[in-house]
Design an enzyme around this catalytic site. Structure first.
Site, PDB file in Angstrom:
ATOM      1  NE  ARG A  74      -8.745 -46.822  17.040  1.00 41.71           N
ATOM      2  CZ  ARG A  74     -10.054 -46.716  17.241  1.00 41.71           C
ATOM      3  NH1 ARG A  74     -10.893 -46.730  16.222  1.00 41.71           N
ATOM      4  NH2 ARG A  74     -10.516 -46.619  18.464  1.00 41.71           N
ATOM      5  NE  ARG A  89     -28.080 -56.440  -3.938  1.00 43.69           N
ATOM      6  CZ  ARG A  89     -27.042 -57.081  -4.437  1.00 43.69           C
ATOM      7  NH1 ARG A  89     -25.857 -56.985  -3.864  1.00 43.69           N
ATOM      8  NH2 ARG A  89     -27.174 -57.828  -5.503  1.00 43.69           N
ATOM      9  NE  ARG A 139      18.069 -23.254  34.388  1.00 43.94           N
ATOM     10  CZ  ARG A 139      19.251 -23.741  34.762  1.00 43.94           C
ATOM     11  NH1 ARG A 139      20.352 -23.268  34.214  1.00 43.94           N
ATOM     12  NH2 ARG A 139      19.345 -24.694  35.674  1.00 43.94           N
TER      13      ARG A 139
HETATM   14  C1  UD1 Z   1      24.534 -28.219  37.723  1.00 49.39           C
HETATM   15  C2  UD1 Z   1      25.865 -27.951  38.435  1.00 49.39           C
HETATM   16  C3  UD1 Z   1      26.858 -27.421  37.417  1.00 49.39           C
HETATM   17  C4  UD1 Z   1      26.989 -28.407  36.264  1.00 49.39           C
HETATM   18  C5  UD1 Z   1      25.638 -28.760  35.654  1.00 49.39           C
HETATM   19  C6  UD1 Z   1      25.779 -29.919  34.698  1.00 49.39           C
HETATM   20  C7  UD1 Z   1      25.337 -27.298  40.721  1.00 49.39           C
HETATM   21  C8  UD1 Z   1      25.200 -26.187  41.673  1.00 49.39           C
HETATM   22  N1  UD1 Z   1      25.664 -26.975  39.468  1.00 49.39           N
HETATM   23  O1  UD1 Z   1      24.039 -26.977  37.253  1.00 49.39           O
HETATM   24  O2  UD1 Z   1      28.115 -27.225  38.026  1.00 49.39           O
HETATM   25  O3  UD1 Z   1      27.849 -27.869  35.278  1.00 49.39           O
HETATM   26  O4  UD1 Z   1      24.709 -29.166  36.676  1.00 49.39           O
HETATM   27  O5  UD1 Z   1      24.581 -30.184  34.014  1.00 49.39           O
HETATM   28  O6  UD1 Z   1      25.186 -28.445  41.106  1.00 49.39           O
HETATM   29  N2  UD1 Z   1      18.072 -30.549  41.761  1.00 49.39           N
HETATM   30  C9  UD1 Z   1      17.458 -31.081  42.855  1.00 49.39           C
HETATM   31  N3  UD1 Z   1      17.255 -30.256  43.936  1.00 49.39           N
HETATM   32  C10 UD1 Z   1      17.644 -28.974  43.960  1.00 49.39           C
HETATM   33  C11 UD1 Z   1      18.275 -28.442  42.813  1.00 49.39           C
HETATM   34  C12 UD1 Z   1      18.486 -29.255  41.720  1.00 49.39           C
HETATM   35  O7  UD1 Z   1      17.107 -32.252  42.889  1.00 49.39           O
HETATM   36  O8  UD1 Z   1      17.427 -28.325  44.985  1.00 49.39           O
HETATM   37  C13 UD1 Z   1      18.290 -31.438  40.580  1.00 49.39           C
HETATM   38  C14 UD1 Z   1      17.576 -30.964  39.339  1.00 49.39           C
HETATM   39  O9  UD1 Z   1      16.298 -31.590  39.234  1.00 49.39           O
HETATM   40  C15 UD1 Z   1      18.509 -31.430  38.218  1.00 49.39           C
HETATM   41  C16 UD1 Z   1      19.874 -31.490  38.887  1.00 49.39           C
HETATM   42  O10 UD1 Z   1      19.656 -31.435  40.277  1.00 49.39           O
HETATM   43  O11 UD1 Z   1      18.179 -32.731  37.750  1.00 49.39           O
HETATM   44  C17 UD1 Z   1      20.776 -30.324  38.470  1.00 49.39           C
HETATM   45  O12 UD1 Z   1      20.126 -29.104  38.770  1.00 49.39           O
HETATM   46  P1  UD1 Z   1      20.144 -27.896  37.742  1.00 49.39           P
HETATM   47  O13 UD1 Z   1      19.338 -26.796  38.300  1.00 49.39           O
HETATM   48  O14 UD1 Z   1      19.833 -28.372  36.390  1.00 49.39           O
HETATM   49  O15 UD1 Z   1      21.680 -27.489  37.824  1.00 49.39           O
HETATM   50  P2  UD1 Z   1      22.535 -26.772  36.698  1.00 49.39           P
HETATM   51  O16 UD1 Z   1      22.261 -25.313  36.749  1.00 49.39           O
HETATM   52  O17 UD1 Z   1      22.351 -27.446  35.404  1.00 49.39           O
HETATM   53 MG    MG Z   2      21.016 -28.823  34.745  1.00 54.17          MG
END
Ligand code: UD1
Ligand code: MG
Length: 456
Positions: free
Chosen positions: A333, A440, A16
């Site tokens: 710098r 000069r 996103r």
């Molecule tokens: C997640 C939570 C949601 C919460 C929100 C808070 C889940 C399913 N949902 O949603 O309930 O309200 O965070 O900010 O957990 N990541 C991994 N591996 C993966 C997927 C994600 O390491 O396979 C990491 C991402 O890099 C990120 C974090 O987990 O730092 C959260 O993932 P993200 O996709 O942002 O979850 P949200 O949709 O925000």
């Molecule tokens: Mg998130």
């Protein structure tokens, strides 16, 4: 107090964000989000911090170095799957594991500490950090039963219209009993809209098993902001900026316009220093007391002494002493050392040079690869000719020397102590101390030139 561990989730791509840069590396107030999270988690005092990496693994490792242990998530199958990757590191450990998302850069040690204390106090198997959001869109919602106990978390995408009205959100930070966490994770499925293994599903699993599931609500929603897109990134920047500026003001720094003053979280600024609008202070900059910085000045990874004034200028990886005046419109710098009471005036560029105490370059100069002694006066338009197209050469200007206006000092060259260089000179040979050097063409006046021309 039991043993404490942490898992930081940082393997996602951050679709996103629509960016070439991996999400957790996007900076907030000049520092990558993941670094903010690691710094705060480190403040809690833990046995081990495991960071889950995947997308941009090498870049994340470059950023964090050996501050944490790593576990690789080859395929990003969801937050539950991500935590599973820490199994080898943590499953055998007894104690409490805090899980934090790498995209919540505003979370603080204090809140995590309070969460852990609440968790230990209630003897829960899991405690969720929740918050009330005025706009909960995108977050997981906390579903409570009639008694007010947490039943489960439903992701925004999976939620019914009715569930979407819940304003209490999952912040993505949790405390788990370590053994319960890894046991429950094995039961998490991926039957949901995103086809992912959700970490929040662990809550429902534990709840069904009759375990104590607890929630700790923080009243500062802003601290729990999850950055999923650039709109949230700018919101995080605002909150972090305000937090940093307020801390500085409470510590005795005057910030005339906090909305337009940008200071990195790692910068230190002394008492009674005034930051004027448009000032940007980055990296690990240290500024002393009683300085005036700005308006419109950028300082990156530099140190500045006391009572120094830096106006409409850029200072990069350099050291500036006490009672120095820089600008307006000067550029210092990297690797420059400007000692006390020096004046670097308008349209002066200094690169990798030392200025001894009380020396001056007041106007329109380029001083690069130079050792300028004490009490040296560099006239307007003094230029070090430091580059021959292949190599850089050193210019030495000894104490008390006086360089006339519009002088080229063709390096390598030395101007000795208290020597004078006449204005307009191009100096190619060393000038002995106390000499006057004139390099000069002599002036010739053609008397009556115009009259003769007009007579033709
Ligand atoms: C997640 C939570 C949601 C919460 C929100 C808070 C889940 C399913 N949902 O949603 O309930 O309200 O965070 O900010 O957990 N990541 C991994 N591996 C993966 C997927 C994600 O390491 O396979 C990491 C991402 O890099 C990120 C974090 O987990 O730092 C959260 O993932 P993200 O996709 O942002 O979850 P949200 O949709 O925000
Ligand atoms: Mg998130």
């Amino acid at each position: 107090m039991s043993n404490r561990f942490a898992v930081i989730l940082a393997a996602g791509q951050g679709t996103r964000m629509k960016s070439k840069l991996y999400k957790v590396l996007h900076p907030v107030c000049g520092k990558p989000m993941i670094q903010h999270v690691v710094d705060q988690v480190s403040g809690v005092g833990l046995e081990k911090i495991v960071t889950i990496i995947g997308h941009g693994a090498d870049a994340v490792k470059d950023q964090l170095g050996n501050q944490v242990t790593y576990a690789l998530q080859n395929e990003q199958l969801g937050t539950g799957h991500a935590v599973m990757q820490a199994e080898a590191e943590l499953a055998e450990e007894k104690g409490v594991t805090i899980v934090v998302c790498g995209d919540t850069p505003l979370i603080t040690s204090e809140t995590m500490e309070a969460l852990m204390e609440h968790h230990e106090h209630t003897q829960a198997k899991v405690t969720i950090l929740t918050a009330n959001a005025s706009d909960p869109t995108g977050y997981g919602r906390i579903v409570r039963n009639a008694e007010g106990a947490v039943e489960r978390i439903v992701e925004h995408k999976d939620a019914t219209e009715h569930e979407r009205e819940i304003s209490e959100i999952n912040t993505g930070t949790y405390c788990f009993d370590n053994a319960s966490l890894f046991a429950a994770l094995k039961q998490v499925g991926n039957d949901n809209v995103q086809g992912e293994y959700y970490l929040p599903d662990v809550i429902e699993i534990l709840q069904r098993q009759g375990e104590v599931v607890s929630a700790y609500q923080t009243d500062t929603f802003s601290e729990t902001l999850g950055v999923n897109d650039r709109v949230a990134l700018s919101q995080a920047e605002q909150v972090m900026k305000q937090r940093i500026n307020e801390r500085l003001m409470r510590a005795g720094v005057t910030i005339v316009d906090p909305d337009h003053t940008y200071v990195s979280s790692d910068a230190q600024i002394g008492q009674d220093t005034v930051l004027l609008p448009g000032t940007v202070i980055q990296g690990e900059t240290v500024i002393g007391d009683d300085c005036t910085i700005g308006p419109h000045t950028e300082i990156i990874d530099s140190t500045v002494g006391d009572r120094t004034k830096l106006k409409q200028s850029v200072i990069h990886q350099s050291q500036i002493g006490n009672d120095v005046n820089v600008g307006p419109f000067a550029h210092i710098r990297p690797s420059s050392e400007i000692h006390d009471e020096v004046k670097i005036g308008n349209f002066v560029e200094v690169k990798k040079s030392v200025f001894g105490n009380r020396s001056k370059a007041s106007h329109l100069s380029y001083i690069g690869d130079a050792n300028v002694g004490e009490d040296v006066n560099l006239g307007c338009g003094s230029i070090t000719v430091n580059y021959d197209g292949e190599n850089k050469h050193l210019t030495t200007i000894e104490d008390g020397a006086f360089i006339g206006c519009n002088t080229n000092l063709v390096a390598p060259v030395t101007v000795g102590k208290q020597a004078y260089v006449a204005a307009g000179s191009t100096i190619t040979n060393d000038v002995p101390g106390q000499a006057l050097s004139i390099a000069r063409a002599r002036q010739t006046n053609k008397e009556g030139y115009v009259t003769k021309k007009n007579d033709k």
